[in-house]
Design a protein around this motif. Structure first.
Motif, short mmCIF file in Angstrom:
data_model
loop_
_atom_site.label_atom_id
_atom_site.label_comp_id
_atom_site.label_asym_id
_atom_site.label_seq_id
_atom_site.Cartn_x
_atom_site.Cartn_y
_atom_site.Cartn_z
N THR A 36 0.77 -1.27 0.03
CA THR A 36 0.11 -0.20 -0.07
C THR A 36 0.90 1.43 0.17
O THR A 36 2.05 1.03 -0.25
N GLY A 37 0.38 2.34 0.39
CA GLY A 37 1.25 3.46 0.47
C GLY A 37 0.92 4.50 -0.72
O GLY A 37 0.13 3.97 -1.81
N ARG A 38 1.27 5.74 -0.93
CA ARG A 38 0.96 6.73 -1.84
C ARG A 38 1.64 6.40 -3.26
O ARG A 38 1.12 6.49 -4.23
N GLU A 41 -0.53 3.70 -5.12
CA GLU A 41 -1.98 4.19 -5.34
C GLU A 41 -1.92 4.26 -7.15
O GLU A 41 -3.05 3.69 -7.77
N GLN A 74 -8.57 4.31 7.06
CA GLN A 74 -7.06 4.15 7.12
C GLN A 74 -6.58 2.94 6.88
O GLN A 74 -5.33 2.78 6.96
N TYR A 76 -5.56 -0.70 5.95
CA TYR A 76 -4.97 -1.07 4.48
C TYR A 76 -5.87 -1.95 3.72
O TYR A 76 -6.07 -2.17 2.62
N TYR A 79 -8.01 0.49 2.28
CA TYR A 79 -7.16 0.95 0.94
C TYR A 79 -7.04 0.09 -0.43
O TYR A 79 -7.49 0.57 -1.43
N HIS A 83 -8.58 1.16 -3.97
CA HIS A 83 -7.81 1.32 -4.97
C HIS A 83 -7.70 0.49 -6.05
O HIS A 83 -7.15 0.65 -7.03
N ASN A 161 3.68 8.89 7.31
CA ASN A 161 2.34 8.38 6.98
C ASN A 161 1.22 9.25 7.85
O ASN A 161 0.15 9.01 7.57
N MET A 164 -2.01 10.76 5.78
CA MET A 164 -3.15 9.91 5.82
C MET A 164 -3.86 10.32 6.86
O MET A 164 -5.16 9.54 6.88
N PHE A 165 -3.19 10.70 8.20
CA PHE A 165 -4.36 10.71 9.39
C PHE A 165 -4.41 12.30 9.74
O PHE A 165 -4.01 12.44 10.89
N VAL A 172 -1.46 8.09 13.86
CA VAL A 172 -0.96 6.84 13.00
C VAL A 172 -0.88 5.76 14.30
O VAL A 172 -0.17 5.99 15.15
#
Ligand code: F6R
Length: 260
Positions: A36-38, A41, A74, A76, A79, A83, A161, A164-165, A172
């Protein structure tokens, strides 16, 4: 290991997406390890637009925050749904994310490892890299032999991270359930993607530095089939660029990927 530098992040993302698409076309029932993670995406957006079918695939995600319900925005699991899983034809029953809500985390970790084994092992594992040098949530001092387990996050990772929060690192979660370094190294192929200048230093330490549990990502040097795909910015601190570029420009296996 091969290190492929693409001019832009967009091209790096497209190359990773093409590699995954090709793996799935050759083996429709491929077992994919997902991150996951930016950074990822854009890979999922690209894969969702591709003609690849994930109908017969099984997936295993690297990690999950401990204590966040799976429907928390938030988490995963959420996510992955947002996505990727909701955008492709994958059977949701065949998607595995470590259970960060389990009351018995050790059992959840064992179940996760067993599920990977039952699926026949991971064919291709997608990896990002954290500024603290982690793959999955294998923070510094993670044993290179480690298996899926709970791990305390570093302040640096929680800072990374925080966006995202709501920008607050304190929001986080402090812990995560993550595949171990040893679990990751058992995948038959690793593809690590990093983009942007913030990753340049840690990419160089992972690829060219000593293998050390202080930088879990350096363990990829032990893997016989590992590709690192970076954009110009993330390649900024690499010493061996000339040779890596020569390999990409000349090796037949890369021919079809040179015109991205
Ligand atoms: C997440 C994961 C992490 C991220 C890494 C990079 O599943 O495994 O190792 O890949 O923290 O995150 P971004 O892409 O947000 O910089």
């Amino acid at each position: 290991m091969e290190v492929i530098t693409q001019a832009t992040a967009e091209q790096a993302v497209k190359l990773v997406s093409r590699l995954i698409e090709d793996r799935v076309k050759v083996k429709p029932g491929a077992v994919l390890g997902l991150a996951t993670g930016r950074t990822m995406e854009r890979v999922y957006a690209q894969l969702a637009m591709s003609s690849a079918s994930f109908k017969e695939c099984t997936t295993f995600n690297l990690d999950e925050y401990i204590g966040l319900p799976s429907d928390d925005a938030q988490s995963y699991r959420h996510y992955m749904w947002e996505h990727f899983f909701s955008k492709v034809d994958i059977d949701i029953q065949n998607t595995f994310v470590p259970d960060g809500q389990a009351t018995d985390l050790q059992q959840a970790a064992t179940d996760f490892e067993n599920a990977i084994e039952t699926a026949g092992g991971i064919d291709t594992q997608l990896l990002g890299i954290g500024v603290a040098g982690h793959i999955g949530f294998n923070e510094p001092l993670s044993s290179i032999m480690s298996r899926t387990r709970d791990k305390c996050l570093t302040p640096k990772t929680r800072e990374q991270n925080a966006a995202m929060f709501g920008g607050d690192a304190n929001k986080v979660p402090k812990r995560a359930l993550t595949m171990g370094v040893g679990t990751i190294l058992q995948a038959r192929e690793l593809i690590l993607l990093a983009t942007g200048s913030a990753k340049a230093d840690i990419v160089a330490r992972a690829v060219e530095g000593p293998i050390t549990s202080m930088v879990s990502a350096s363990s990829i040097q032990l893997h016989p089939n590992c590709k690192v795909i970076v954009d110009e910015e993330a390649a900024g601190c690499l010493q061996g660029r000339e040779y890596y570029d020569f390999v990409f420009a000349n090796e037949p296996e890369w021919e079809r990927y040179r015109q991205n």
